[in-house]
Design a protein around this motif. Structure first.
Motif, PDB file in Angstrom:
ATOM      1  N   LEU A  16       0.830  -1.202   0.000  1.00 36.16           N
ATOM      2  CA  LEU A  16       0.000   0.000   0.000  1.00 36.16           C
ATOM      3  C   LEU A  16       0.863   1.251   0.000  1.00 36.16           C
ATOM      4  O   LEU A  16       0.709   2.125  -0.862  1.00 36.16           O
ATOM      5  N   ALA A  17       1.780   1.347   0.944  1.00 36.79           N
ATOM      6  CA  ALA A  17       2.560   2.576   1.106  1.00 36.79           C
ATOM      7  C   ALA A  17       3.396   2.904  -0.128  1.00 36.79           C
ATOM      8  O   ALA A  17       3.515   4.066  -0.519  1.00 36.79           O
ATOM      9  N   THR A  18       3.977   1.886  -0.743  1.00 38.54           N
ATOM     10  CA  THR A  18       4.859   2.139  -1.892  1.00 38.54           C
ATOM     11  C   THR A  18       4.093   2.426  -3.173  1.00 38.54           C
ATOM     12  O   THR A  18       4.678   2.894  -4.151  1.00 38.54           O
ATOM     13  N   SER A  19       2.787   2.159  -3.198  1.00 40.58           N
ATOM     14  CA  SER A  19       1.998   2.405  -4.411  1.00 40.58           C
ATOM     15  C   SER A  19       1.395   3.800  -4.456  1.00 40.58           C
ATOM     16  O   SER A  19       0.896   4.227  -5.496  1.00 40.58           O
ATOM     17  N   LEU A  20       1.445   4.531  -3.345  1.00 40.32           N
ATOM     18  CA  LEU A  20       0.813   5.845  -3.283  1.00 40.32           C
ATOM     19  C   LEU A  20       1.612   6.888  -4.044  1.00 40.32           C
ATOM     20  O   LEU A  20       2.842   6.872  -4.045  1.00 40.32           O
ATOM     21  N   ASP A  21       0.905   7.805  -4.675  1.00 38.14           N
ATOM     22  CA  ASP A  21       1.529   8.911  -5.399  1.00 38.14           C
ATOM     23  C   ASP A  21       2.219   9.828  -4.395  1.00 38.14           C
ATOM     24  O   ASP A  21       1.592  10.342  -3.471  1.00 38.14           O
ATOM     25  N   ARG A  22       3.499  10.052  -4.583  1.00 39.93           N
ATOM     26  CA  ARG A  22       4.275  10.806  -3.596  1.00 39.93           C
ATOM     27  C   ARG A  22       4.094  12.309  -3.695  1.00 39.93           C
ATOM     28  O   ARG A  22       4.603  13.052  -2.846  1.00 39.93           O
ATOM     29  N   THR A  23       3.353  12.794  -4.710  1.00 36.86           N
ATOM     30  CA  THR A  23       3.151  14.246  -4.799  1.00 36.86           C
ATOM     31  C   THR A  23       2.275  14.747  -3.660  1.00 36.86           C
ATOM     32  O   THR A  23       2.326  15.912  -3.283  1.00 36.86           O
ATOM     33  N   GLY A  24       1.426  13.873  -3.139  1.00 35.18           N
ATOM     34  CA  GLY A  24       0.673  14.205  -1.928  1.00 35.18           C
ATOM     35  C   GLY A  24      -0.593  15.001  -2.113  1.00 35.18           C
ATOM     36  O   GLY A  24      -1.204  15.391  -1.132  1.00 35.18           O
ATOM     37  N   ASN A  25      -1.045  15.258  -3.351  1.00 36.72           N
ATOM     38  CA  ASN A  25      -2.259  16.068  -3.501  1.00 36.72           C
ATOM     39  C   ASN A  25      -3.290  15.460  -4.448  1.00 36.72           C
ATOM     40  O   ASN A  25      -4.224  16.122  -4.862  1.00 36.72           O
ATOM     41  N   LEU A  26      -3.143  14.180  -4.768  1.00 40.15           N
ATOM     42  CA  LEU A  26      -4.091  13.498  -5.640  1.00 40.15           C
ATOM     43  C   LEU A  26      -4.850  12.430  -4.860  1.00 40.15           C
ATOM     44  O   LEU A  26      -4.416  11.998  -3.794  1.00 40.15           O
ATOM     45  N   VAL A  27      -5.973  11.999  -5.424  1.00 40.25           N
ATOM     46  CA  VAL A  27      -6.714  10.891  -4.814  1.00 40.25           C
ATOM     47  C   VAL A  27      -5.794   9.684  -4.638  1.00 40.25           C
ATOM     48  O   VAL A  27      -5.839   8.994  -3.612  1.00 40.25           O
ATOM     49  N   THR A  28      -4.921   9.449  -5.621  1.00 38.82           N
ATOM     50  CA  THR A  28      -4.007   8.309  -5.548  1.00 38.82           C
ATOM     51  C   THR A  28      -2.822   8.548  -4.616  1.00 38.82           C
ATOM     52  O   THR A  28      -1.938   7.707  -4.509  1.00 38.82           O
ATOM     53  N   SER A  29      -2.787   9.691  -3.959  1.00 34.82           N
ATOM     54  CA  SER A  29      -1.852   9.898  -2.850  1.00 34.82           C
ATOM     55  C   SER A  29      -2.459   9.404  -1.545  1.00 34.82           C
ATOM     56  O   SER A  29      -1.748   9.187  -0.561  1.00 34.82           O
ATOM     57  N   ILE A  30      -3.782   9.260  -1.537  1.00 34.80           N
ATOM     58  CA  ILE A  30      -4.490   8.807  -0.342  1.00 34.80           C
ATOM     59  C   ILE A  30      -4.738   7.303  -0.398  1.00 34.80           C
ATOM     60  O   ILE A  30      -4.531   6.586   0.591  1.00 34.80           O
ATOM     61  N   VAL A  31      -5.234   6.813  -1.544  1.00 36.43           N
ATOM     62  CA  VAL A  31      -5.416   5.376  -1.755  1.00 36.43           C
ATOM     63  C   VAL A  31      -4.731   5.005  -3.069  1.00 36.43           C
ATOM     64  O   VAL A  31      -4.527   5.854  -3.937  1.00 36.43           O
ATOM     65  N   PRO A  32      -4.364   3.732  -3.241  1.00 33.87           N
ATOM     66  CA  PRO A  32      -3.568   3.353  -4.411  1.00 33.87           C
ATOM     67  C   PRO A  32      -4.288   3.537  -5.740  1.00 33.87           C
ATOM     68  O   PRO A  32      -5.521   3.557  -5.794  1.00 33.87           O
ATOM     69  N   PRO A  33      -3.516   3.644  -6.822  1.00 31.57           N
ATOM     70  CA  PRO A  33      -4.111   3.667  -8.165  1.00 31.57           C
ATOM     71  C   PRO A  33      -4.583   2.275  -8.552  1.00 31.57           C
ATOM     72  O   PRO A  33      -4.238   1.279  -7.912  1.00 31.57           O
ATOM     73  N   GLY A  34      -5.392   2.213  -9.615  1.00 30.89           N
ATOM     74  CA  GLY A  34      -5.759   0.933 -10.200  1.00 30.89           C
ATOM     75  C   GLY A  34      -7.131   0.408  -9.849  1.00 30.89           C
ATOM     76  O   GLY A  34      -7.553  -0.623 -10.393  1.00 30.89           O
ATOM     77  N   TYR A  35      -7.863   1.077  -8.961  1.00 30.68           N
ATOM     78  CA  TYR A  35      -9.216   0.623  -8.628  1.00 30.68           C
ATOM     79  C   TYR A  35     -10.194   1.053  -9.723  1.00 30.68           C
ATOM     80  O   TYR A  35      -9.984   2.048 -10.415  1.00 30.68           O
ATOM     81  N   GLU A  36     -11.288   0.299  -9.835  1.00 28.75           N
ATOM     82  CA  GLU A  36     -12.302   0.631 -10.843  1.00 28.75           C
ATOM     83  C   GLU A  36     -13.028   1.921 -10.507  1.00 28.75           C
ATOM     84  O   GLU A  36     -13.412   2.682 -11.397  1.00 28.75           O
ATOM     85  N   ARG A  37     -13.245   2.182  -9.223  1.00 29.39           N
ATOM     86  CA  ARG A  37     -13.959   3.378  -8.797  1.00 29.39           C
ATOM     87  C   ARG A  37     -13.328   3.967  -7.536  1.00 29.39           C
ATOM     88  O   ARG A  37     -12.744   3.258  -6.724  1.00 29.39           O
ATOM     89  N   TYR A  38     -13.484   5.284  -7.408  1.00 29.78           N
ATOM     90  CA  TYR A  38     -13.028   6.019  -6.218  1.00 29.78           C
ATOM     91  C   TYR A  38     -14.191   6.845  -5.693  1.00 29.78           C
ATOM     92  O   TYR A  38     -14.943   7.447  -6.468  1.00 29.78           O
ATOM     93  N   LEU A  39     -14.334   6.878  -4.384  1.00 29.73           N
ATOM     94  CA  LEU A  39     -15.440   7.577  -3.749  1.00 29.73           C
ATOM     95  C   LEU A  39     -14.929   8.465  -2.620  1.00 29.73           C
ATOM     96  O   LEU A  39     -13.929   8.153  -1.970  1.00 29.73           O
ATOM     97  N   ARG A  40     -15.649   9.544  -2.392  1.00 24.88           N
ATOM     98  CA  ARG A  40     -15.434  10.372  -1.200  1.00 24.88           C
ATOM     99  C   ARG A  40     -16.683  10.241  -0.330  1.00 24.88           C
ATOM    100  O   ARG A  40     -17.801  10.458  -0.811  1.00 24.88           O
TER     101      ARG A  40
END
Length: 220
Positions: A16-40
């Protein structure tokens, strides 16, 4: 009382930790990329009498249009005293138990142990395993525990500090729940069917977002 135990092996969180976007300001900085859907999912506000109210309900009552990235402080500034008589607010970095229970139901979790992570500044005792997560490279204490008991009843995960962890996920990472340090909402990555259940749940104030969306800071 904590429902979780500290983990001693930091490797449980590496995928999990190594897959997160390191820029820190995207949805994929909070949860990993590659999921079919993202929700808030927005954390409800709790009144002094213990009742709760969703953001969408307050927005609707006041003739406003809800949006996936609406922010509490902007809503508060717009509505002023129309929010509530006792200035109820959603918790920051600690989702309401009603939200957690409803989300566990829609995730359809197994009785297996799940993994959890929370900022070490929120940990009451020293964790034997820590790892850095995005955003901002924060050091996280690691835990494990169940999300449902043998009867299938939801178990709200609680750390030794009495807080719901910032992150929770199954071993296979088929879904992931995460949030930033002072967030008033959760970000969920999951498959299409799970997202459909969450969006349809009347007790979850949820919105479809994109992996490429920028996540505004909720610490005004």
């Amino acid at each position: 009382m904590s429902s979780l135990q500290h983990e001693v092996d930091g490797q449980i969180a590496e995928p999990l930790a190594t897959s997160l976007d390191r820029t820190g300001n995207l949805v994929t900085s909070i949860v990993p990329p590659g999921y079919e859907r993202y929700l808030r999912i927005l954390n409800p506000a709790e009144f002094g009498d213990g009742s709760i109210v969703s953001w969408s309900d307050m927005v609707g009552r006041n003739g406003l249009e809800p949006s996936p990235w609406m922010q509490w402080d902007e809503l508060k500034a717009h509505l002023g005293t129309a929010l509530s008589p006792d200035n109820a607010e959603p918790g920051m970095g600690d989702p309401h138990p009603s939200l957690v229970t409803a989300l566990i139901r829609e995730l359809r979790v197994s009785e297996d142990r799940h993994y959890f992570a929370s900022w070490i500044g929120y940990a009451k005792s020293n964790s034997q395993a820590t790892i850095e997560f995005s955003p901002s490279g924060r050091k996280m204490a690691l835990y494990s525990g169940i999300l449902v008991d043998e009867r299938g009843t939801a178990v709200v995960p609680v750390t030794d500090a009495g807080r719901v962890p910032m992150y929770w996920w199954p071993k296979d990472l088929r879904w992931c729940v995460g949030q930033d340090l002072y967030a008033r909402s959760l970000i969920v990555g999951c498959d299409l069917a799970t997202a459909g259940r969450i969006l349809a749940a009347p007790d979850l104030d949820s919105y479809l977002i994109r992996a490429s969306d920028m996540v505004p800071s909720e610490d005004f």
